[in-house]
Design a protein around this motif. Structure first.
Motif, short mmCIF file in Angstrom:
data_model
loop_
_atom_site.label_atom_id
_atom_site.label_comp_id
_atom_site.label_asym_id
_atom_site.label_seq_id
_atom_site.Cartn_x
_atom_site.Cartn_y
_atom_site.Cartn_z
N HIS A 44 -83.04 -66.36 31.04
CA HIS A 44 -81.78 -67.91 31.29
C HIS A 44 -80.21 -66.32 31.60
O HIS A 44 -80.52 -65.35 32.67
CB HIS A 44 -81.07 -66.69 29.41
N GLU B 192 -67.75 -66.81 29.04
CA GLU B 192 -68.59 -66.94 30.74
C GLU B 192 -68.00 -67.73 31.48
O GLU B 192 -68.31 -67.91 32.51
CB GLU B 192 -69.75 -66.10 31.27
N GLN C 248 -77.84 -64.76 31.64
CA GLN C 248 -77.56 -63.11 30.94
C GLN C 248 -78.59 -62.41 31.38
O GLN C 248 -78.53 -60.88 31.99
CB GLN C 248 -78.24 -63.00 29.58
N GLY D 7 -80.08 -63.44 22.14
CA GLY D 7 -78.66 -63.39 22.41
C GLY D 7 -77.26 -63.59 21.22
O GLY D 7 -75.97 -63.49 21.71
N TRP E 221 -76.97 -72.73 30.58
CA TRP E 221 -76.09 -71.76 30.33
C TRP E 221 -76.22 -70.62 28.76
O TRP E 221 -76.71 -69.65 28.46
CB TRP E 221 -74.75 -72.11 30.34
N LEU E 222 -76.60 -72.25 27.85
CA LEU E 222 -76.62 -71.32 26.54
C LEU E 222 -78.14 -71.41 26.22
O LEU E 222 -78.33 -70.79 25.05
CB LEU E 222 -76.06 -72.97 24.96
N ASN F 167 -79.20 -67.78 23.91
CA ASN F 167 -78.98 -67.83 22.96
C ASN F 167 -79.17 -68.85 21.84
O ASN F 167 -79.44 -70.10 21.98
CB ASN F 167 -77.57 -68.52 23.19
N THR G 102 -71.04 -66.12 25.18
CA THR G 102 -71.68 -67.02 26.53
C THR G 102 -71.07 -67.65 26.95
O THR G 102 -70.71 -68.10 28.20
CB THR G 102 -73.16 -66.87 26.42
N ARG H 149 -76.96 -58.45 27.93
CA ARG H 149 -77.88 -58.53 25.91
C ARG H 149 -77.86 -57.00 25.81
O ARG H 149 -78.46 -55.80 26.67
CB ARG H 149 -78.93 -59.45 26.30
N THR I 63 -72.31 -61.89 31.24
CA THR I 63 -72.70 -61.72 30.24
C THR I 63 -73.67 -60.89 30.30
O THR I 63 -73.99 -60.83 31.35
CB THR I 63 -72.69 -63.24 29.34
N THR J 8 -74.40 -60.33 22.70
CA THR J 8 -74.36 -60.37 23.89
C THR J 8 -72.81 -60.37 23.79
O THR J 8 -72.16 -60.27 23.34
CB THR J 8 -74.21 -62.46 24.45
#
Lengths: 173, 290
Positions: free
Chosen positions: B103, A116, B105, A49, A132-133, A136, A113, A61, A59, A52
């Motif tokens: 995830h 968003e 993303q 991540g 959500w995180l 990363n 991230t 990659r 978001t 990102t």
């Protein structure tokens, strides 16, 4: 063999046009061709991540996208968070205030991230933040201060002004 | 870790994409979301001579009604599975499964059809496609070909798509009205590849307290999604509950044929498959009471 293409795109509100090798990844293009080195290269296979960015508002990659795929797109990188005069945005200030970074290598990815996340869910639960995180990875912080940074940013974006957790803990000790 | 050189096309129509596939055959690879293919190309585990990027094919990112079920287009992103009203209403199991895909993303870029065409043995969506009797639509030089999900997944990273074909759509029929479903997965960390994933479906005649339908399909226990029919049959006619579920779980553990690898042993995968059978059936059953 078509080995290069012309790419026109907007990054942080500015338009760029470059010729690029078709196999060049988007993160390499941003760093090498556009000089935007805030987006970092970590694993180069889409798991950490650090790369990102926002691609047309979502978001993505950038290490597993090709630069040519960004032709005609609207991107935001970490450089687009602070104002042109250099004033940090709310999320960046919150990461600073809650000590949400140490070496800073993962931080641009976390900031994008978080951007968003908070524009999608203004009042996220701790479980929503963790989900959500989850894309990363950080090797330094142990994540606690990152989670608190996101919570503080969320509160501030909602117009609240809570004392940072790190300040409360400091005052209590 | 950069890709090897390749020739790149980004066709604007499906006909163009098929023409490129016809010309280059198995030297070409279709690029959709890139969330599986690009890491492989960066690590040079995949070295296509020709990349056919289908992201710009017009009108390919749709979700629409199909005979009361849902048709999902070639470049529809995985995040739609959790957001699109047609999908959350008609095939919520897809959204449940999608929550386990990587995830956020990854789900923003990764496509539904791409995941199916990539056919990773640990992938969630192929397992749901098999469980729900999905239909895959392949476009080739000779027109459209319809492939049942049960016939689509052939081996690791191998489907029955021909080198001159492109997967353009996946169709999910109207679900059996009396069936309730659950999707469960065990992985080392949140978002990692599944060690074992399970789709469980159950239909119960509540008046007679008898199981009248069952579906048990697993990922991560073989080269392709594994439907354990013997365990499904063992449930039919039984009273829904711990005893029947445990018996089915035992048949699942014995029936699957997983491999050893860095992440899990054969014994562990067999055990998890059994446990997820019990948990999944109980979870699905609980939605009937609600």
């Amino acid at each position: 063999m078509a080995t290069t293409r012309s790419v026109t795109l907007r990054v942080n509100g500015l338009e760029y046009e470059h010729s690029v090798e078709v196999r060049k990844t988007l993160v390499d293009f941003l760093r090498e061709d556009l000089g935007l080195v805030g987006t970092h290269v970590g694993c180069e296979h889409g798991v950490c991540g650090a790369c990102t960015i926002l691609f047309n508002g979502e978001t993505a990659r950038s290490c597993i996208m090709l630069a040519v795929q960004a032709d005609g797109a609207e991107l935001m990188t970490v450089e687009g968070l602070a104002s042109p005069e250099g004033k940090l945005d709310v999320i960046q200030e919150s990461f600073r205030d809650e000590h949400g970074l140490q070496c800073g290598f993962c931080t641009p990815g976390f900031l994008m991230t978080t951007y968003e996340l908070l524009h999608t869910i203004p009042d996220p639960t701790i479980d929503e933040i963790k989900d959500w995180l989850s894309g990363n990875i950080c090797r330094c912080t142990g994540y606690k201060d990152i989670l608190e940074s996101v919570q503080l940013a969320a509160a501030r974006l909602r117009g609240e002004d809570p004392l940072p957790t790190s300040q409360r803990e400091h005052d209590a000790s | 870790m950069k890709p090897a050189r390749f020739d790149y096309y980004d066709p604007r129509t499906l006909a163009e994409a098929v023409a490129i596939r016809q010309e280059h055959g198995d030297e070409s690879t279709v690029l959709a979301g890139g969330q599986s293919l690009m890491p492989m190309m960066n690590m040079r585990l995949a070295r296509p001579v020709v990349v056919v990027d289908v992201n710009r094919v017009a009108d390919s990112a749709y979700v629409r009604d199909w005979n009361g079920g849902v048709a999902i287009g070639m470049t529809t992103r995985q995040r739609m599975l959790m957001q699109h009203p047609l999908l959350t209403a008609r095939v919520p199991l897809l959204g449940e499964a999608a929550q386990y895909i990587g995830h956020p993303q990854i789900r923003s870029r990764g496509t539904v059809c791409g995941s199916l065409a990539h056919a990773d043995p640990a992938a969630e969506l192929p397992t749901v496609a098999v469980a729900l009797d999905a239909q895959l639509v392949a476009a080739g030089p000779h027109g459209q070909r319809l492939i049942a999900a049960a016939d689509f997944f052939v081996d690791v990273y191998t489907t029955s798509l021909k080198p001159d074909e492109v997967l353009t759509e996946v169709r999910f029929p109207v679900l059996p009205a009396d069936m309730v479903w659950s999707f469960l997965e065990v992985s080392r960390r949140h978002g990692d590849f599944a060690m074992v994933g399970a789709v469980t479906g159950i239909a119960v005649d509540q008046a007679r307290n008898v199981i009248t339908g069952a579906r048990l399909v697993f990922c991560g226990v073989g080269a392709t999604p594994r439907r354990v029919v013997e365990a499904e049959n063992a449930l039919l006619g039984q009273a829904p509950g711990e005893a029947a579920f445990a018996a089915a779980a035992a048949l699942v553990s014995q029936g699957v044929d997983p491999h050893n690898d860095l992440h899990a042993s054969v014994a562990y995968r067999r055990s998890v498959a059994g446990t997820l059978t019990k948990r999944g059936l109980a979870q699905a059953l609980a939605t009937l009471a609600a």
